[in-house]
Structure formats: C-alpha cells, structure tokens
Scaffold this active site. Structure first.
Site, PDB file in Angstrom:
ATOM      1  N   ASP A 170       0.767  -1.166  -0.160  1.00  0.00           N
ATOM      2  CA  ASP A 170      -0.280  -0.167  -0.078  1.00  0.00           C
ATOM      3  C   ASP A 170       0.909   1.084   0.044  1.00  0.00           C
ATOM      4  O   ASP A 170       1.923   1.391   1.218  1.00  0.00           O
ATOM      5  CB  ASP A 170      -0.892   0.118   1.297  1.00  0.00           C
ATOM      6  CG  ASP A 170      -1.464   1.065   1.868  1.00  0.00           C
ATOM      7  OD1 ASP A 170      -1.450   1.822   0.607  1.00  0.00           O
ATOM      8  OD2 ASP A 170      -3.403   0.713   2.126  1.00  0.00           O
ATOM      9  N   LYS A 195      -5.962  10.311  -1.273  1.00  0.00           N
ATOM     10  CA  LYS A 195      -4.879  11.244  -0.385  1.00  0.00           C
ATOM     11  C   LYS A 195      -4.221  11.894  -1.760  1.00  0.00           C
ATOM     12  O   LYS A 195      -4.577  12.903  -2.819  1.00  0.00           O
ATOM     13  CB  LYS A 195      -3.848  10.317   0.188  1.00  0.00           C
ATOM     14  CG  LYS A 195      -4.966   9.126   0.762  1.00  0.00           C
ATOM     15  CD  LYS A 195      -5.376   9.739   2.200  1.00  0.00           C
ATOM     16  CE  LYS A 195      -6.928   8.538   2.958  1.00  0.00           C
ATOM     17  NZ  LYS A 195      -6.902   7.180   2.798  1.00  0.00           N
TER      18      LYS A 195
HETATM   19  C1  LIG Z   1      -7.132   5.745   3.461  1.00  0.00           C
HETATM   20  C2  LIG Z   1      -6.240   4.690   3.229  1.00  0.00           C
HETATM   21  C3  LIG Z   1      -7.278   3.709   2.381  1.00  0.00           C
HETATM   22  C4  LIG Z   1      -8.926   3.776   2.652  1.00  0.00           C
HETATM   23  O1  LIG Z   1      -8.657   4.225   1.011  1.00  0.00           O
HETATM   24  P1  LIG Z   1     -10.121   5.268   1.173  1.00  0.00           P
HETATM   25  O2  LIG Z   1     -10.172   5.654  -0.042  1.00  0.00           O
HETATM   26  O3  LIG Z   1     -10.150   5.989   2.176  1.00  0.00           O
HETATM   27  O4  LIG Z   1     -11.090   4.019   0.483  1.00  0.00           O
HETATM   28  C5  LIG Z   1      -6.340   2.522   2.538  1.00  0.00           C
HETATM   29  N1  LIG Z   1      -5.046   2.642   2.582  1.00  0.00           N
HETATM   30  C6  LIG Z   1      -4.437   3.954   3.764  1.00  0.00           C
HETATM   31  C7  LIG Z   1      -2.984   3.582   4.008  1.00  0.00           C
HETATM   32  C8  LIG Z   1      -5.010   4.768   3.657  1.00  0.00           C
HETATM   33  O5  LIG Z   1      -4.276   5.863   4.062  1.00  0.00           O
END
Ligand SMILES: *Cc1c(COP(=O)(O)O)cnc(C)c1O
Length: 380
Positions: A170, A195
């Site tokens: 991730d 993000k």
């Molecule tokens: C925000 C986030 C997610 C989930 O993403 P959404 O767009 O809110 O569904 C997954 N992994 C990380 C590291 C995140 O910061």
C-alpha cells in the site's frame, strides 16, 4: 519521459474528434456497436470507460507498472486485491496496517475462512517466521500510519518470492513520486487515490497496479464482476490532481521537513517521528528506498486528551480532521480518531499514546504553519 511529464501526459492523447487537450468526462453508461459483435472498444461503463482508462494508464506509468485498475475507493482496491484469496488461505500483514484495511481483514475476510498474522514491519525476519504453507499474500504499508515505521521492501520481497507468496504494498503515504515498490520487488501496489494522488480532498478513489498480466486480469475481472468502479467525474478529478503531483509532493515535503525540525527543537514536544530526521531509527533505509520522506509527521505531547484538546483548539491554520494528502494541513489525534476503535491495550501495543498527534502537512506558506504550531504548543 520523466515523472513530471508522465504525470501530465500519460494516457491523455488529444481527443481524436475535437482535439480537446483535456480528456473529456465521458459521462455515459453505454457505447454504440458498429455491427454485430463489433463494439468500438467500449461497451458498458462498469466494464470500462475512457476517462477511467486515461487515469489507469497514467497511474500505471507513474508506478512503473504495465497494468492498472482504478476502483471506487482505496478500500475497494484493497478488496480487489483480497479477491485473490480462497477459504483456507493465509495472509501475513504488518501490524500497523490502515484501520479500514484491518477492519476488512478481520470483520469480512476472517468470517469467510481467511486467516491473518500480524508482524512488526520493521523486522524483515518477522515476515519469514510468520509464513505458513498456505500463506498467499504478504501485506505491507511503508511508511506506516500513524508512527511512520518503514518496511524494507527489497528484503521482504525476497522472503515473499522464496515462499511463492505475493507481496502487496500500500503506497498511499509515499505516493509514486517518492517510492515505487514494484521496482523493489513488490508484485502489486495499491493506492487510496483519495490522498496525495488526487490531492485536493474532493474525491474518493483507489487503484491497483501490477506488472503481472495474470494478476491484472483477475483484478479487472473482479472489478467488473463486483462493480466497485469510480465514476467518470471522479476519474477526471484524479487525473487533474495527478498533473500537479510532482510539484505538490516537493512542496509538501519541504514544509514537512521544516516542521519536523521545528518540532524536534520544541521543549514541550517529547518525540518526533519523521523518516527524514536523522533521529528516525530507519533514516538510512528511508534514504535508500525512497526518493523523499513524504509529508506525514507524528509527534508526542507529554499529557493526554486534555493537553491535546488545548493544542487542537488553539490551531487556526491546521484543520482538525481525519484523512491526509490534501493541499491543506490537517491534524489528527489517532487515539480518538483513526485508531479509536481499538482497545487501549491494542493502542499501547502499537505505540499510540493519548499524547500522539499526526500532522498531514499541506502546501500552505510554511511560516504560517510553524506560527500556528507555535501558538498551539504555547497553549498546552
Ligand atoms: C485512506 C487509506 C486507505 C483507504 O482508502 P479510501 O480511499 O478511504 O477508501 C487505505 N490505505 C491507506 C494507507 C489509507 O491512507
């Protein structure tokens, strides 16, 4: 082409009929067929949509991937990756995994017969020790939320390969501008494009990128079968965000470095966690595997909820809110927000004290941000 150019141009040829520079928002459900069995390339927008294709090609290029599948949220992307699993399979994950991911693991996939082990991501050997014959995936986040621990991607990729497990990274916190895990041995990179990639706190989205054709086909099959796809407007907003990813990340990081320096000299602050600080226990690893240190900074105040309350109330520029990666600076209190669903014991085990504060440093004037922190720290 280099990164900044690809962020602006990849997947985005001028429109064939009108010459439009910007990829249009193809706000349509269906596409006309030329003849029996002869679509022009698109049929139905759950399966594929041209605005989405442009985003997928651009994201894949930035992660140095051959293939990309966009999803309706980061969590839908996580779910897309987990669709590879069958009952009886096992996953080794970093303990400091995003809260929503942990919830999906434990509340949705455990009842379906998948098991998970959690390890300290800073110790590559810990992944090896947790492997079982049925381990299919190793799941990492680096830097981790909220304390910015790193995982040595190359070392863990070696362990995964030896075992025949897939390494999933991730990469939301670093963004492809600062880190490209596929080039370090990861099999799949996933993003919450909500993000840094979109970057303006106005769209929810996710994506999965890989060089493995077979994995890509499975993700694409699942995306079409389950249907958690992003709409064309959302894809368009993410494409617009991507155009400035490089300049935003440079400014985010410059501001974060200045703030980490400022905080580490402040007498009220007990500890600052930022991979760019020489005091970070994995600073050398950060220099080796990242092109920059990102813009999430965590620190600890001596007290608990009362001191944190005084601190956040005194802030005027930083906004007190969840999430990260937008142009505006945010402050978050993990113990009551992102990690509020955990028990106090679980939080302590993860190192999240009541006095822990996480900043998502934006791209405002850095002096305004430091003045704001200065005012708020004087209040606690
Ligand atoms: C925000 C986030 C997610 C989930 O993403 P959404 O767009 O809110 O569904 C997954 N992994 C990380 C590291 C995140 O910061």
């Amino acid at each position: 082409m280099r990164f900044s150019t690809r962020a602006i141009r990849m997947g985005q040829r001028p429109d064939a009929t009108t010459g439009s520079i910007i990829v249009p928002v193809y706000q349509t459900v269906n596409f006309v067929f030329d003849d029996v069995g002869r679509p022009r390339g698109y049929e139905y927008s759950r399966t594929a949509n041209p605005t989405r294709t442009a985003l997928e090609e651009c994201l894949a290029s930035l992660e140095e991937a051959k293939f990309g599948v966009a999803f309706g949220s980061g969590m839908a992307a996580v779910d897309g990756v987990l669709s590879l699993l069958r009952p009886g399979d096992h996953v080794v994950s970093v303990r400091h995994v995003y809260g929503g991911t942990l919830r999906l693991f434990e509340k949705v996939y455990v009842p379906r017969g998948i098991s998970f082990s959690y390890v300290d991501g800073t110790q590559p050997e810990a992944f090896g020790r947790a492997l079982r014959p049925e381990t299919r995936l190793i799941w990492i986040e680096t830097p981790a939320n909220p304390l910015l621990q790193l995982v040595d991607v190359r070392a863990v990729a070696g362990i995964a390969r030896q075992h025949g497990a897939r390494l999933i990274a991730d990469n939301t916190f670093a963004s492809p501008y600062f880190q490209r895990p596929l080039t370090q041995g990861a099999d799949v990179v996933l993003h919450s494009t909500t993000k840094y990639i979109s970057g303006h706190s106005d769209v929810i989205g996710g994506a999965v990128l890989t060089n493995d054709e077979q994995l890509n086909e499975q993700f694409r099959f699942y995306s079409n079968a389950a249907g958690a796809v992003p709409g064309p407007w959302d894809c368009w907003l993410s494409l617009r965000g991507l155009k400035t990813l490089a300049v935003r990340m440079r400014q985010h990081e410059a501001n974060a470095r200045a703030i980490a320096d400022y905080l580490s000299k402040h007498p009220v602050v007990q500890e600052v966690m930022y991979p760019g600080l020489p005091s970070h226990p994995q600073h050398e690893l950060a220099k080796r595997q990242m092109d920059g240190f990102g813009a999430i900074v965590a620190f600890r105040l001596g007290g608990g909820n009362r001191e944190v309350g005084r601190f956040v109330k005194a802030l005027q520029v930083f906004l007190f809110a969840e999430s990260l990666g937008g142009v505006e600076s945010l402050v978050c209190h993990p113990a009551t927000m992102s990690h509020g669903a955990l028990s106090p014991q679980q939080r302590t085990a993860m190192g999240i004290t009541d006095g822990t504060i996480r900043l998502s440093v934006g791209i405002e004037d850095v002096q305004d941000l430091i003045d704001d922190l200065d005012r708020a720290l004087a209040a606690c």
